[in-house]
Design a protein around this motif. Structure first.
Motif, PDB file in Angstrom:
ATOM      1  N   LEU A   1      28.770  40.445  46.162  1.00  0.00           N
ATOM      2  CA  LEU A   1      28.565  39.855  44.837  1.00  0.00           C
ATOM      3  C   LEU A   1      28.842  40.868  43.731  1.00  0.00           C
ATOM      4  O   LEU A   1      29.406  40.521  42.678  1.00  0.00           O
ATOM      5  N   LEU A   2      28.453  42.124  43.955  1.00  0.00           N
ATOM      6  CA  LEU A   2      28.770  43.169  42.975  1.00  0.00           C
ATOM      7  C   LEU A   2      30.278  43.352  42.849  1.00  0.00           C
ATOM      8  O   LEU A   2      30.809  43.547  41.750  1.00  0.00           O
ATOM      9  N   TRP A   3      30.970  43.288  43.979  1.00  0.00           N
ATOM     10  CA  TRP A   3      32.434  43.408  43.987  1.00  0.00           C
ATOM     11  C   TRP A   3      33.080  42.262  43.206  1.00  0.00           C
ATOM     12  O   TRP A   3      33.894  42.487  42.319  1.00  0.00           O
ATOM     13  N   PHE A   4      32.683  41.037  43.531  1.00  0.00           N
ATOM     14  CA  PHE A   4      33.313  39.868  42.913  1.00  0.00           C
ATOM     15  C   PHE A   4      33.019  39.812  41.411  1.00  0.00           C
ATOM     16  O   PHE A   4      33.940  39.729  40.592  1.00  0.00           O
ATOM     17  N   PHE A   5      31.753  39.867  41.057  1.00  0.00           N
ATOM     18  CA  PHE A   5      31.401  39.695  39.649  1.00  0.00           C
ATOM     19  C   PHE A   5      31.677  40.943  38.829  1.00  0.00           C
ATOM     20  O   PHE A   5      31.857  40.868  37.608  1.00  0.00           O
TER      21      PHE A   5
ATOM     22  N   PHE B   1      35.348  43.137  34.567  1.00  0.00           N
ATOM     23  CA  PHE B   1      36.498  43.945  34.149  1.00  0.00           C
ATOM     24  C   PHE B   1      37.688  43.068  33.761  1.00  0.00           C
ATOM     25  O   PHE B   1      38.429  43.391  32.838  1.00  0.00           O
ATOM     26  N   ASP B   2      37.850  41.959  34.461  1.00  0.00           N
ATOM     27  CA  ASP B   2      38.969  41.072  34.168  1.00  0.00           C
ATOM     28  C   ASP B   2      38.858  40.473  32.773  1.00  0.00           C
ATOM     29  O   ASP B   2      39.869  40.204  32.115  1.00  0.00           O
ATOM     30  N   THR B   3      37.636  40.279  32.317  1.00  0.00           N
ATOM     31  CA  THR B   3      37.433  39.649  31.006  1.00  0.00           C
ATOM     32  C   THR B   3      37.353  40.655  29.859  1.00  0.00           C
ATOM     33  O   THR B   3      37.712  40.316  28.731  1.00  0.00           O
ATOM     34  N   ILE B   4      36.878  41.889  30.136  1.00  0.00           N
ATOM     35  CA  ILE B   4      36.685  42.832  29.022  1.00  0.00           C
ATOM     36  C   ILE B   4      37.845  43.801  28.839  1.00  0.00           C
ATOM     37  O   ILE B   4      38.013  44.360  27.742  1.00  0.00           O
ATOM     38  N   ILE B   5      38.640  44.019  29.894  1.00  0.00           N
ATOM     39  CA  ILE B   5      39.770  44.939  29.757  1.00  0.00           C
ATOM     40  C   ILE B   5      40.878  44.254  28.955  1.00  0.00           C
ATOM     41  O   ILE B   5      41.333  43.172  29.318  1.00  0.00           O
TER      42      ILE B   5
END
Length: 435
Positions: A75-79, A84-88
């Motif tokens: 869950l840490l990996w996925f979320f 990162f996908d949304t803030i980068i």
């Protein structure tokens, strides 16, 4: 019936029987392939030890499927990747025009994310002096991660199935709050639609679930699983064999090529046509990382020295396959942009053109042939002791044939007589002069 979302009449995979068989069979296959490649099972030829295949070394199903530590890490990996996908920051690109006349925006940040990912790996390597306990844990608990990924992908498919029935927060291009559903996933049968995917582009705010799953958690986990196998081989034998290194390099090149060129996915069938259900969720999150890494896991316990000549041959196969794949796709993209007007084509009644020149005079899906040939180079470093490590190219061939069949049916309906003329000019489906 809504014109925006017509009801699905033709069911794929023979309907419910096929959907049930795939939903149960492919997760089982993931477990079987793991068992055939673990450190306690020595695969030779076609012989299979059924007792060893079902031997989980004292672990119960609940201990495998509901391991709290594994779930926490997954869950840490996925979320974490979601965050990162949304803030980068990246470059905003528009997708294809949808049935309501709108097009979705995508934050294309694969290059930035890849750089951050490589930096994180290098930092951990430095801080742990190469011990990398995360890779050790991943290798030792691959079965648990496999089952967790299967369960999570089923729950994610259930989540997007439920949200597909909820109205949009704002209006769409038709002035309604109706979501755009996949043409193939609006049958009205709850189980079938859950499998195929009911909504075309499920999103939470600007975050696109389908594109994210296509290129982030599964693809990058595939890379980590390969690295974990290489790390295990080094710890066990005190060296990394050339076969292991070659598999890691070839597959890492493919993975990063996909992540870095994510813009190209915006016109792929997975994004433009298919809904996001268990079929894609399971494929992206479980099947890709845990079966595509099969060659590396096999070599972790069956080291093999290739030599310069055989390595040269494998690299040649990889180069030819990748060149065909890239060159053909680039030619088609340039043609669609009007940059290659000299190439022969067939005019359709829909004011579009069917390219039948250059690479695309050789076969209708010459890019599929290049992709399959490139994938073959990943299997060759494992030698010819067992057919197990050639699972991927057999599966991939089936996948490509299925895609070709779906595309053919769609094009026959879409282009009519123009498609008949096209088939006469380009008779081969995938492999030139063969099929």
């Amino acid at each position: 019936m809504s014109l925006l979302n017509p009801r699905t009449k033709d069911l794929e995979f023979s309907g419910i029987p096929g959907v049930l068989a795939i939903s149960l069979g492919l997760p089982t296959l993931c477990v079987v392939l793991h068992q055939l490649c673990n450190d306690h099972y020595h695969q030779r030829g076609l012989t299979i030890d059924l007792d060893e295949l079902t031997n989980f070394h004292g672990l119960s199903f609940s201990e495998i499927a509901f391991n709290g530590q594994v779930w926490t890490y997954y869950l840490l990996w996925f979320f974490g990747l979601v965050l990162f996908d949304t803030i980068i920051p990246g470059t905003v690109k528009k997708g294809v025009t949808l049935r309501d006349g709108t097009s979705l925006s995508y934050n294309i940040n694969g290059i930035q994310l890849s750089c951050l990912f490589v930096l994180a790996l290098a930092t951990r390597w430095q801080l742990t002096h190469g011990s990398m306990p995360e890779l050790v844990f991943l290798y030792d608990n691959t079965l648990q991660f496999t089952v967790v990924a299967v369960i999570f992908s089923a729950l994610l498919a259930l989540f997007v199935q439920i949200t597909s029935y909820l109205p949009l927060s704002g209006s769409n291009g038709k002035g309604t709050k109706e979501r755009i559903l996949a043409v193939g996933g609006n049958s009205g049968n709850w189980l079938y639609d859950w499998f195929i995917g009911r909504e075309l582009n499920p999103r939470i705010g600007p975050w696109d679930i389908k594109l994210f799953c296509e290129l982030r958690p599964g693809m990058l986990l595939w890379l980590l699983l390969n690295l974990a196998s290489m790390h295990h081989q080094y710890l066990k034998y005190g060296q990394v064999y050339d076969s292991m290194l070659l598999v890691n390099l070839l597959q890492a090149f493919y993975i990063f090529d996909g992540v870095l060129n994510e813009e190209g996915c915006l016109t792929m069938m997975d994004i433009t046509t298919d809904g996001f259900g268990f079929m894609l969720s399971f494929g992206d999150l479980a099947l890709v990382p845990f079966t595509y890494s099969l060659q590396a896991r096999y070599l972790a316990r069956e080291p093999l020295t290739l030599g310069a000549h055989y390595i040269g041959f494998i690299l040649g196969v990889a180069f030819v396959g990748f060149y065909i794949f890239k060159a053909s796709n680039n030619q088609k993209n340039q043609f669609r942009q009007g940059k290659l007007p000299h190439l022969k084509s067939i005019q359709t009644e829909r004011s579009t053109k069917l390219l039948c020149d250059g690479w695309w005079s050789l076969s209708q899906h010459i890019n599929y042939f290049g992709d399959w040939l490139h994938a073959t180079s990943w299997c060759l470093p494992t030698g010819f002791i067992t057919p197990l490590t050639y699972y991927y190219i057999c599966y991939f061939a089936g996948l490509l044939l299925h895609r070709q069949h779906r595309d053919e049916l769609k094009c026959k309906e879409k282009y009519g007589k123009a498609w008949e003329e096209y088939e006469k000019k380009v008779p081969y489906k995938i492999i030139p002069y063969v099929y």
